[in-house]
Design a protein around this motif. Structure first.
Motif, PDB file in Angstrom:
ATOM      1  N   ARG A   1       0.855  -1.190   0.000  1.00  0.00           N
ATOM      2  CA  ARG A   1       0.000   0.000   0.000  1.00  0.00           C
ATOM      3  C   ARG A   1       0.888   1.236   0.000  1.00  0.00           C
ATOM      4  N   GLN A   2       0.414   2.257  -0.684  1.00  0.00           N
ATOM      5  CA  GLN A   2       1.136   3.530  -0.695  1.00  0.00           C
ATOM      6  C   GLN A   2       0.132   4.662  -0.515  1.00  0.00           C
ATOM      7  N   ILE A   3       0.401   5.564   0.429  1.00  0.00           N
ATOM      8  CA  ILE A   3      -0.444   6.732   0.669  1.00  0.00           C
ATOM      9  C   ILE A   3       0.387   7.975   0.373  1.00  0.00           C
ATOM     10  N   LEU A   4      -0.067   8.752  -0.596  1.00  0.00           N
ATOM     11  CA  LEU A   4       0.584  10.005  -0.959  1.00  0.00           C
ATOM     12  C   LEU A   4      -0.125  11.146  -0.235  1.00  0.00           C
ATOM     13  N   ILE A   5       0.642  12.007   0.403  1.00  0.00           N
ATOM     14  CA  ILE A   5       0.112  13.150   1.157  1.00  0.00           C
ATOM     15  C   ILE A   5       0.733  14.408   0.557  1.00  0.00           C
ATOM     16  N   TRP A   6      -0.097  15.198  -0.157  1.00  0.00           N
ATOM     17  CA  TRP A   6       0.430  16.323  -0.940  1.00  0.00           C
ATOM     18  C   TRP A   6      -0.138  17.635  -0.406  1.00  0.00           C
ATOM     19  N   PRO A   7       0.621  18.395   0.386  1.00  0.00           N
ATOM     20  CA  PRO A   7       0.150  19.706   0.840  1.00  0.00           C
ATOM     21  C   PRO A   7       0.365  20.772  -0.230  1.00  0.00           C
ATOM     22  N   LEU A   8      -0.640  21.630  -0.410  1.00  0.00           N
ATOM     23  CA  LEU A   8      -0.591  22.714  -1.390  1.00  0.00           C
ATOM     24  C   LEU A   8      -1.130  23.989  -0.765  1.00  0.00           C
ATOM     25  N   MET A   9      -0.666  25.120  -1.255  1.00  0.00           N
ATOM     26  CA  MET A   9      -1.087  26.415  -0.735  1.00  0.00           C
ATOM     27  C   MET A   9      -2.169  27.008  -1.635  1.00  0.00           C
TER      28      MET A   9
ATOM     29  N   GLY B   1      -1.266  29.084 -14.650  1.00  0.00           N
ATOM     30  CA  GLY B   1      -1.021  28.830 -16.068  1.00  0.00           C
ATOM     31  C   GLY B   1      -1.853  27.736 -16.674  1.00  0.00           C
ATOM     32  N   ASP B   2      -2.884  27.254 -15.962  1.00  0.00           N
ATOM     33  CA  ASP B   2      -3.716  26.186 -16.515  1.00  0.00           C
ATOM     34  C   ASP B   2      -4.773  26.692 -17.489  1.00  0.00           C
ATOM     35  N   GLY B   3      -4.793  27.996 -17.773  1.00  0.00           N
ATOM     36  CA  GLY B   3      -5.771  28.532 -18.721  1.00  0.00           C
ATOM     37  C   GLY B   3      -7.085  28.846 -18.059  1.00  0.00           C
ATOM     38  N   ALA B   4      -8.165  28.723 -18.834  1.00  0.00           N
ATOM     39  CA  ALA B   4      -9.495  29.044 -18.319  1.00  0.00           C
ATOM     40  C   ALA B   4      -9.818  28.146 -17.138  1.00  0.00           C
ATOM     41  N   ALA B   5     -10.314  28.757 -16.088  1.00  0.00           N
ATOM     42  CA  ALA B   5     -10.640  28.002 -14.873  1.00  0.00           C
ATOM     43  C   ALA B   5     -11.938  28.545 -14.297  1.00  0.00           C
ATOM     44  N   CYS B   6     -12.638  27.656 -13.610  1.00  0.00           N
ATOM     45  CA  CYS B   6     -13.935  28.030 -13.045  1.00  0.00           C
ATOM     46  C   CYS B   6     -13.818  28.464 -11.599  1.00  0.00           C
ATOM     47  N   CYS B   7     -12.614  28.485 -11.060  1.00  0.00           N
ATOM     48  CA  CYS B   7     -12.422  28.817  -9.652  1.00  0.00           C
ATOM     49  C   CYS B   7     -11.562  30.070  -9.549  1.00  0.00           C
ATOM     50  N   ALA B   8     -11.894  30.934  -8.593  1.00  0.00           N
ATOM     51  CA  ALA B   8     -11.190  32.206  -8.454  1.00  0.00           C
ATOM     52  C   ALA B   8      -9.846  32.065  -7.755  1.00  0.00           C
ATOM     53  N   VAL B   9      -9.533  30.880  -7.265  1.00  0.00           N
ATOM     54  CA  VAL B   9      -8.265  30.651  -6.584  1.00  0.00           C
ATOM     55  C   VAL B   9      -7.461  29.608  -7.356  1.00  0.00           C
ATOM     56  N   GLU B  10      -6.195  29.519  -7.021  1.00  0.00           N
ATOM     57  CA  GLU B  10      -5.321  28.531  -7.638  1.00  0.00           C
ATOM     58  C   GLU B  10      -4.446  27.901  -6.569  1.00  0.00           C
ATOM     59  N   LEU B  11      -3.877  26.753  -6.887  1.00  0.00           N
ATOM     60  CA  LEU B  11      -3.023  26.017  -5.960  1.00  0.00           C
ATOM     61  C   LEU B  11      -1.568  26.276  -6.294  1.00  0.00           C
ATOM     62  N   ARG B  12      -0.766  26.418  -5.266  1.00  0.00           N
ATOM     63  CA  ARG B  12       0.669  26.635  -5.452  1.00  0.00           C
ATOM     64  C   ARG B  12       1.440  25.657  -4.567  1.00  0.00           C
ATOM     65  N   HIS B  13       2.669  25.407  -4.946  1.00  0.00           N
ATOM     66  CA  HIS B  13       3.469  24.390  -4.269  1.00  0.00           C
ATOM     67  C   HIS B  13       3.977  24.894  -2.920  1.00  0.00           C
ATOM     68  N   VAL B  14       3.994  23.991  -1.970  1.00  0.00           N
ATOM     69  CA  VAL B  14       4.616  24.240  -0.675  1.00  0.00           C
ATOM     70  C   VAL B  14       5.984  23.556  -0.625  1.00  0.00           C
ATOM     71  N   LEU B  15       6.070  22.361  -1.193  1.00  0.00           N
ATOM     72  CA  LEU B  15       7.305  21.583  -1.225  1.00  0.00           C
ATOM     73  C   LEU B  15       7.811  21.505  -2.664  1.00  0.00           C
ATOM     74  N   ASP B  16       8.802  20.628  -2.895  1.00  0.00           N
ATOM     75  CA  ASP B  16       9.258  20.411  -4.263  1.00  0.00           C
ATOM     76  C   ASP B  16       8.395  19.329  -4.903  1.00  0.00           C
ATOM     77  N   GLU B  17       8.893  18.692  -5.964  1.00  0.00           N
ATOM     78  CA  GLU B  17       8.054  17.752  -6.713  1.00  0.00           C
ATOM     79  C   GLU B  17       7.823  16.433  -5.976  1.00  0.00           C
ATOM     80  N   ARG B  18       8.529  16.190  -4.890  1.00  0.00           N
ATOM     81  CA  ARG B  18       8.413  14.924  -4.160  1.00  0.00           C
ATOM     82  C   ARG B  18       7.366  15.039  -3.056  1.00  0.00           C
ATOM     83  N   MET B  19       6.277  14.315  -3.220  1.00  0.00           N
ATOM     84  CA  MET B  19       5.231  14.328  -2.197  1.00  0.00           C
ATOM     85  C   MET B  19       5.649  13.448  -1.018  1.00  0.00           C
ATOM     86  N   PRO B  20       5.274  13.835   0.181  1.00  0.00           N
ATOM     87  CA  PRO B  20       5.452  12.913   1.318  1.00  0.00           C
ATOM     88  C   PRO B  20       4.669  11.624   1.073  1.00  0.00           C
ATOM     89  N   VAL B  21       5.240  10.507   1.469  1.00  0.00           N
ATOM     90  CA  VAL B  21       4.652   9.219   1.129  1.00  0.00           C
ATOM     91  C   VAL B  21       4.732   8.265   2.318  1.00  0.00           C
TER      92      VAL B  21
END
Length: 557
Positions: free
Chosen positions: A22-30, A262-282
């Motif tokens: 089993r693998q659980i990925l935990i990805w925090p975003l701002m 940079g995802d183009g047209a979006a239906c949400c007024a907010v966006e997600l940004r990275h807190v860490l690098d490309e490696r998610m806690p696992v």
């Protein structure tokens, strides 16, 4: 560590079969407003995210009862949910599960939980040099949750489960049992959110440490979504334009309707940004017939989430002298004792539980007891630790953004004070409501949570954020004192003019500007006399001030 990594009974990783994975990925975003908008109250950002996730057509569904977050019907928690609940201190219970009859515990719990049930499986193709190239594995999706927090962060949780049989499709065709080497490749590759580099200079060069492809299998649908990592030119263009790396398409589809810069047209007024690098806690659960067959080098790879390799150790042995002391929790592990076969491995970005398991046909403590603890008790430990870490990083980022946006010359003032005070208020709320140094009275839980906090270095980060807040407050106080001093100086100058006029009217009389009807004197000379007298008084005041300043300067020398 053992001087001979292959001394019996140690085996090569490609020769150790996996019976449970089993693998659980935990990805925090701002969370942030789209574009370059000014920082906003994080609670309002969280409410915007909740409205977006709960909109018509969204695949995300709110979870009404946090206690039943893993049960088929969250409104009817199971016996396992009860066992998880009583594992924690009462104040942590309120934090994680809220109170009954209220949405997310009426603010007692910081989390608003959403889940998706339409993703049934994920197929990944990764590189395993010990098999001679690419291998393809299919995993069941056991959990897909999104935690929205009032600290301005969201946490994506994806749990993958290898089905019984654990078939692997090597590049040469056919099927083969899943091995420890395959598990190491999956652990390292699947957690990547975007390419860190490429192998080669060609435009079609494979992304380093990333899956060659990821296929999302949607429940009740015949179509599949096959995704690949973005090309080098696309990544460079995206970073140049948006100053943010492009997230892989499969992660975008999972998080929709939320989006990244940079995802183009979006239906949400907010966006997600990275807190860490490309490696998610696992988090990873691995069952093998005999854990004692795992070599010391492969224990290091499992702890540091490194891909399989033919060398005895992935790093120089000199830097691994304290590996077992720093990264291994061995209360139930002893190579000489067949009854102690469970080992816990921890770093700042990973947790692995490895134990003995002979397959689903036979009862094992790992499969039938510890597996639930891994998915529930230890997951909550990881969630709290990573939430604290992400929230502190977000608070520090907000504080630096406030100073950067409003702290330039000519822009200081109320805007800067309001922005910094808002962050300070959130730091105070985080400290008293969300910051935990201890979460359970259970010995193993206390040890593991302490190791998590130590490796994440959250105590030092907590002190750093508080120090930044105190320094910002001192700066604002100095600014306010400077403003008060300048205001007092201006008031003194105005008072000096008023004093001169008062002296002039005292010398010439209060009726100096009132014409004498009897004498029929023109008002012009009276006005001239008043101005001349006032100027003389001001010059006298200036002369006395200069003498006093000269005396002060001499006294200072």
């Amino acid at each position: 560590m053992n001087s001979d990594p292959m001394e019996p009974p140690h085996k090569r990783s490609q020769d150790i079969a996996i019976s449970l994975f089993r693998q659980i990925l935990i990805w925090p975003l701002m969370i942030a407003r789209r574009g370059d908008a000014a920082p906003e109250d994080p609670e309002r950002l969280a409410e915007t995210v909740c409205r977006c996730l709960g909109a018509v057509g969204s695949a995300w569904q709110p979870v009404s009862d946090m206690l039943g977050y893993l049960d088929c019907d969250p409104a009817k928690p199971s016996r396992k949910a009860y066992q998880e609940f009583v594992y924690f201190h009462p104040f942590v219970q309120r934090f994680l599960y809220g109170m009954p009859g209220t949405r997310a515990g009426a603010r007692l719990s910081p989390f608003t939980l959403f889940r998706r049930c339409d993703l049934s499986a994920v197929t990944v193709t990764v590189f395993n040099d010990l098999r001679g190239g690419r291998v393809t594995l299919r995993f069941e999706v056991a959990r897909l949750h999104l935690y929205v927090t009032p600290t301005g962060t969201v946490i994506l949780v994806l749990e993958l489960k290898s089905p019984d049989g654990h078939a692997v499709r090597p590049a040469e065709g056919g099927t083969a049992p899943m091995t420890l080497a395959d598990a190491q490749a999956v652990m390292d590759y699947v957690r990547r959110a975007y390419p860190p580099y490429w192998i080669g200079e060609k435009e079609t060069a494979p992304a380093g440490k990333c899956p060659a492809s990821v296929t999302l299998h949607w429940a009740g649908q015949s179509d599949e979504s096959r995704c690949e990592m973005p090309l080098p030119s696309d990544c460079v263009r995206h970073v140049r334009t948006h100053r943010a790396p492009p997230v892989a398409d499969h992660w975008k589809q999972i998080l929709a309707p939320l989006h990244f810069p940079g995802d183009g047209a979006a239906c949400c007024a907010v966006e997600l940004r990275h807190v860490l690098d490309e490696r998610m806690p696992v988090m990873t659960l691995i069952g093998v017939p005999d854990p004692r067959a795992i070599s010391p080098g492969d224990w290091v790879r499992l702890a540091y989430v490194d891909d399989p390799g033919a060398s005895a150790f992935p790093y120089g042995r000199a830097v691994l002298n304290r590996f077992e002391e720093d990264h291994c929790y061995d209360y139930f592990w002893d190579e000489e004792d067949k009854e102690k076969t469970t080992r816990h491995l921890l770093t700042s970005y990973s947790y692995a539980m490895v134990g003995k398991d002979d397959g689903p046909k036979d009862w094992s403590f790992l499969r039938d007891t510890l597996q639930d603890h891994f998915r529930r008790h230890y997951f909550q430990l990881a969630l709290i630790a990573n939430f604290n870490h992400a929230a502190l990083l977000t608070l520090s980022d907000r504080l630096s953004q406030a100073v950067d946006r409003f702290g330039h010359a000519g822009q200081r003032g109320r805007a800067l004070r309001d922005a910094v005070h808002a962050v300070q208020r959130d730091i105070l709320q985080f400290t008293h409501r969300y910051w935990f140094e201890e979460v359970t009275n259970q010995l193993q839980g206390r040890h593991l949570f302490g190791l998590w906090r130590r490796h994440l270095d959250t105590p030092r980060l907590f002190e750093q954020v508080n120090r930044e807040a105190v320094e910002s407050d001192r700066f604002l106080q100095a600014e306010e004192q400077g403003d008060q001093t300048r205001a007092a100086g201006l008031l003194n100058r105005v008072g000096a003019v008023g004093l001169g006029l008062a002296l002039a009217t005292g010398v010439l009389g209060m009726n100096v500007l009132v014409p004498d009807v009897d004498k029929l004197e023109p008002i012009g000379w009276r006005l001239f006399a008043l101005v001349a007298t006032a100027i003389g008084c001001l010059l006298l005041i200036r002369f006395v001030w200069l003498i006093a300043r000269h005396q002060d300067d001499r006294g200072g020398d």
